[in-house]
Design an enzyme around this catalytic site. Structure first.
Site, PDB file in Angstrom:
ATOM      1  N   THR A  17       0.810  -1.221   0.000  1.00  0.00           N
ATOM      2  CA  THR A  17       0.000   0.000   0.000  1.00  0.00           C
ATOM      3  C   THR A  17       0.840   1.266   0.000  1.00  0.00           C
ATOM      4  O   THR A  17       0.491   2.251  -0.652  1.00  0.00           O
ATOM      5  CB  THR A  17      -0.934   0.000   1.229  1.00  0.00           C
ATOM      6  OG1 THR A  17      -1.774  -1.153   1.177  1.00  0.00           O
ATOM      7  CG2 THR A  17      -1.805   1.239   1.269  1.00  0.00           C
ATOM      8  N   ASP A  61       2.363  -8.112  -4.165  1.00  0.00           N
ATOM      9  CA  ASP A  61       1.469  -7.972  -3.024  1.00  0.00           C
ATOM     10  C   ASP A  61       2.049  -8.778  -1.865  1.00  0.00           C
ATOM     11  O   ASP A  61       2.570  -9.880  -2.069  1.00  0.00           O
ATOM     12  CB  ASP A  61       0.075  -8.482  -3.373  1.00  0.00           C
ATOM     13  CG  ASP A  61      -0.922  -8.227  -2.255  1.00  0.00           C
ATOM     14  OD1 ASP A  61      -1.576  -7.180  -2.288  1.00  0.00           O
ATOM     15  OD2 ASP A  61      -1.019  -9.090  -1.349  1.00  0.00           O
ATOM     16  N   THR A 281       3.389 -20.985  22.101  1.00  0.00           N
ATOM     17  CA  THR A 281       2.076 -20.731  22.680  1.00  0.00           C
ATOM     18  C   THR A 281       1.164 -19.980  21.717  1.00  0.00           C
ATOM     19  O   THR A 281       1.612 -19.181  20.900  1.00  0.00           O
ATOM     20  CB  THR A 281       2.189 -19.932  23.993  1.00  0.00           C
ATOM     21  OG1 THR A 281       0.869 -19.648  24.487  1.00  0.00           O
ATOM     22  CG2 THR A 281       2.939 -18.624  23.804  1.00  0.00           C
TER      23      THR A 281
END
Length: 346
Positions: A17, A61, A281
């Site tokens: 972007t 992208d 985790t």
């Protein structure tokens, strides 16, 4: 009398972007052009720096960024390492933390700033966050101590007033300007009225270090998360994949899993077959401590490695990197438990 060399920075635009600029005639968003960038961010000219740009053609992208793109970035940085004092990579936000983590391992011996940044709005938008992110990233990449050594000789992400170690960073928001967090390691600098560095948190400069580029990343790896009710057949199919070499195993809390014998047996069988399984985790903060509860100790006994307080992005790219080096299972076990580029707290 010799003239002091001007500090030079290389901007590397990969896509994303931040490099999208609106065509005033058509209203369409167009990809990065450095001359257009100077029109939208004329403040760049106020830096007393030599700034050059390299753009991926075509731009990628960030959802499509992967090991091939990381290799290209490493090649660009390595081939220009002596020419520039710092590097700023303009990158889409979705996979920026993966790229930053990968580069921290692939650029062994790095002693110059490599700052990744991007934006949530295009650089030409009225309320863009891209201008501040870009300008501050350039300033950080050019920052030097009085002795001429770089202030931040490591791979980092700068986003919304925060400089973070790249391999400690995770994208946490798709909508807010404050889109990244470094949950298990404090930020390296804060950009307010002044740019405040926390020098004790930054990796120290080593004058004897030599940049060693690495290009091989093995992607025969899978990530899977535990959830209540997970089925034995699904787990076995994942673990028994013939091409599978490594697994990032996302467990509960401090590294816990259900006390199911079928799960212990499946994990044990996989590690005995030479597969590397790393326990991290699912929590956004904290560390794996498999000796804390019986539910964790059973995993430790099955041959699983603790990922400590690693992010998902750092764990997966580190495992790709180590397997790509052709190390043995025992060597990978040792390296996963060691901090290679500041990615875990040991």
């Amino acid at each position: 009398m010799s003239q002091e060399k001007q500090t030079s920075i290389l901007l590397i635009y990969t896509g994303g972007t931040i490099g999208m600029i609106q065509n005033p005639e058509t209203g369409a968003l167009e990809n990065f052009n450095f001359d257009q960038l100077l029109q939208h961010v004329p403040e760049i000219k106020q830096f007393n720096l030599d700034i050059f740009a390299y753009a991926f053609e075509p731009p990628i992208d960030s959802s499509d960024i992967g090991p091939e793109s990381w290799t290209k970035m490493v090649e660009i940085i390595y081939s220009n390492y002596e020419r520039y004092d710092g590097f700023v990579i303009l990158h889409g936000t979705d996979t920026m933390a993966f790229t930053a983590s990968a580069l921290s391992f692939m650029l062994e011996g790095l002693m110059k700033p490599v700052i990744l940044t991007g934006s949530q709005l295009p650089i030409g938008a009225l309320r863009t966050d891209g201008k501040e992110n870009l300008l501050t990233s350039i300033e950080i990449a050019a920052a030097k101590h009085d002795d001429g050594t770089p202030v931040v000789p490591e791979v980092c992400i700068f986003f919304h007033e925060k400089l973070m170690r790249g391999n400690r960073t995770t994208k946490v928001s798709a909508e807010n300007f404050d889109a990244f967090e470094s949950n298990n390691y404090p930020i390296l600098a804060h950009s307010g009225i002044e740019l405040q560095y926390f020098h004790e948190r930054i990796r120290p400069y080593d004058a004897n270090a030599t940049l060693v580029p690495h290009y091989a990343m093995n992607t025969d790896i899978f990530i899977f998360s535990l959830f209540p009710g997970i089925q034995p057949d699904v787990v076995r199919k994942v673990l028994n994949g013939k091409e599978l070499k490594g697994i990032i195993f996302r467990t509960f809390g401090s590294g816990n899993a259900p006390q199911k014998q079928w799960l212990v047996d499946a994990l044990t069988e996989a590690t005995k077959a030479g597969k590397i399984i790393v326990n991290i985790t699912q929590c956004s903060t904290g560390s794996v401590k498999m000796r804390l509860y019986e539910t964790g100790r059973q995993l430790l006994a099955s041959g699983i490695i603790s990922g400590n307080d690693s992010t998902v992005e750092a764990a997966i790219t580190k495992l790709m990197f180590l397997i790509g080096k052709g190390l043995s299972a025992e060597e990978i076990h040792d390296e996963m438990k060691r901090s290679i580029a500041g990615e875990i707290t040991v």
